[in-house]
Scaffold this motif. Structure first.
Motif, short mmCIF file in Angstrom:
data_model
loop_
_atom_site.label_atom_id
_atom_site.label_comp_id
_atom_site.label_asym_id
_atom_site.label_seq_id
_atom_site.Cartn_x
_atom_site.Cartn_y
_atom_site.Cartn_z
N THR A 1 0.80 -1.38 0.27
CA THR A 1 -0.08 0.21 0.12
C THR A 1 0.65 0.84 0.44
OG1 THR A 1 -0.24 0.15 2.25
CG2 THR A 1 -2.43 -1.07 1.05
N LYS A 2 0.12 2.64 -0.71
CA LYS A 2 1.46 3.80 -0.20
C LYS A 2 0.11 4.42 0.06
CE LYS A 2 2.67 7.03 -3.75
NZ LYS A 2 3.23 7.35 -5.72
N VAL A 3 0.78 5.13 0.56
CA VAL A 3 -0.36 5.99 1.44
C VAL A 3 -0.41 7.33 0.70
CG1 VAL A 3 -0.60 7.52 3.72
CG2 VAL A 3 0.09 5.08 4.43
N VAL A 4 -1.51 7.97 0.28
CA VAL A 4 -1.35 9.68 -0.17
C VAL A 4 -1.94 10.10 0.38
CG1 VAL A 4 -0.78 8.51 -2.70
CG2 VAL A 4 -3.07 8.65 -1.60
N LYS A 5 -2.45 11.52 -0.12
CA LYS A 5 -3.01 12.23 0.11
C LYS A 5 -4.98 12.14 0.92
CE LYS A 5 -4.74 17.51 0.55
NZ LYS A 5 -4.74 18.42 -0.74
N GLY B 1 -6.10 8.99 0.93
CA GLY B 1 -5.70 7.34 1.03
C GLY B 1 -4.60 6.62 0.85
N LYS B 2 -5.27 5.68 0.78
CA LYS B 2 -4.23 4.36 0.70
C LYS B 2 -4.40 3.94 -0.76
CE LYS B 2 -3.28 2.84 5.59
NZ LYS B 2 -3.64 1.76 6.36
N GLN B 3 -3.27 3.74 -1.60
CA GLN B 3 -3.15 3.14 -2.73
C GLN B 3 -2.72 1.52 -2.98
OE1 GLN B 3 -0.56 5.45 -5.67
NE2 GLN B 3 -2.99 7.06 -5.19
#
Length: 303
Positions: free
Chosen positions: A158-162, A164-166
């Protein structure tokens, strides 16, 4: 009455020697039949328009073309042994099998469940399934370059972005031809299949040549590290097999090594251990290469 009205519309009609002129005040087209032209054999026809006082002249040939009558058609002589073909309405009617065979030769096997020429009746279905994938997407053909693929690990990352999570999938793939060429690739994608395909392409871009002897083992000892992972490789006698575990075993098998010893030290990370194995392999050299660099025969290396 009709004849009197037609004659009243004519203003003048003058006949000249070999020429006939017609002057009309109400119409611009000549009121002369074609048969009268041929009978008189006129050489020219002059029309004078009363509206704009312009003259148009049409020239014809002086003589009427002669038509040859009673022409006899003489066809060429047929060669010896020539047989006239039968008419299309003669002979017996075609059977249903003959019609089906001719249709299959032109358009391929039908979906009737029976082939008259012994072909596959589901050939169109197989072509459609090959050209289309899941969900109507085009299916990509597998790369055929002699390399085999082995999936080492697939994990969800998972990648945390503005916002949420991708969510994505990371795949580690090892490719090799079992003849000394091997490569390790890693890639991420939103689907597992796409991640594996991208990893295989990345592995083909990083192919490494593994030096081996005639006994399918390493020429000498070697050690390699990548990050916190450290791998130790040792040659083995014929019949030993590959004694290793994890990613090290997969890399050695895809490279074609049949007798070797391997040990993972420091970390259990599959990707780092696979790349550490390639680092250890790249440090190996063949005896003939070392002898050539030193400028001595190979027999002098063991003295």
């Amino acid at each position: 009455m009709a004849t009197a009205s037609a004659l009243s519309s004519l203003t003048s009609l003058s006949l000249h020697t070999g020429t006939s002129s017609l002057i009309s005040s109400s119409t611009t087209k000549p009121i002369v039949s074609f048969s009268s032209f041929l009978n008189r054999r006129v050489s020219s026809l002059t029309l004078v328009k009363a509206s704009n006082e312009q003259t148009e002249t049409f020239f014809f040939e002086d003589q009427t073309p002669e038509i040859t009558a009673n022409v006899v058609f003489d066809p060429p002589i047929a060669p010896e042994g020539f047989v006239d073909p039968p008419y299309f309405d003669e002979g017996s009617d075609e059977t249903e099998e003959e019609i089906a065979t001719a249709f299959e030769e032109l358009y391929g096997p039908a979906y009737s469940g029976e082939s008259m020429l012994g072909k596959d009746i589901y050939v169109m279905d197989s072509k459609f399934k090959k050209s289309s994938g899941i969900g109507g997407k085009p299916k990509k053909d597998k790369i055929r370059d002699g390399f085999e693929e082995r999936v080492v690990q697939v994990r969800r990352v998972t990648k945390v972005v503005k916002g949420g999570k991708q969510l994505k999938f990371r795949a580690i793939v090892v490719v090799g031809d079992k003849q000394g060429n091997v490569g390790v690739g890693c890639a991420k994608a939103k689907e597992v299949v796409a991640a594996v395909q991208k990893s295989a392409i990345d592995a083909r871009r990083n192919i490494v040549q593994v030096p081996m002897t005639k006994y399918s083992t390493f020429p000498h000892r070697s050690e390699g590290d990548y990050g916190a992972a450290k791998v130790m490789l040792r040659p083995a006698s014929p019949g030993t097999g590959v004694i290793a575990g994890g990613a090290v075993r997969i890399v050695l098998e895809m490279a074609g090594v049949e007798n070797a010893l391997g040990k993972q030290l420091g970390s259990n990370n599959a990707l780092n251990n696979a790349r550490a194995t390639l680092a250890a392999v790249q440090q190996m050299r063949q005896f003939r290469d070392v002898a050539q660099e030193r400028g001595i025969p190979m027999e002098e290396l063991w003295k």
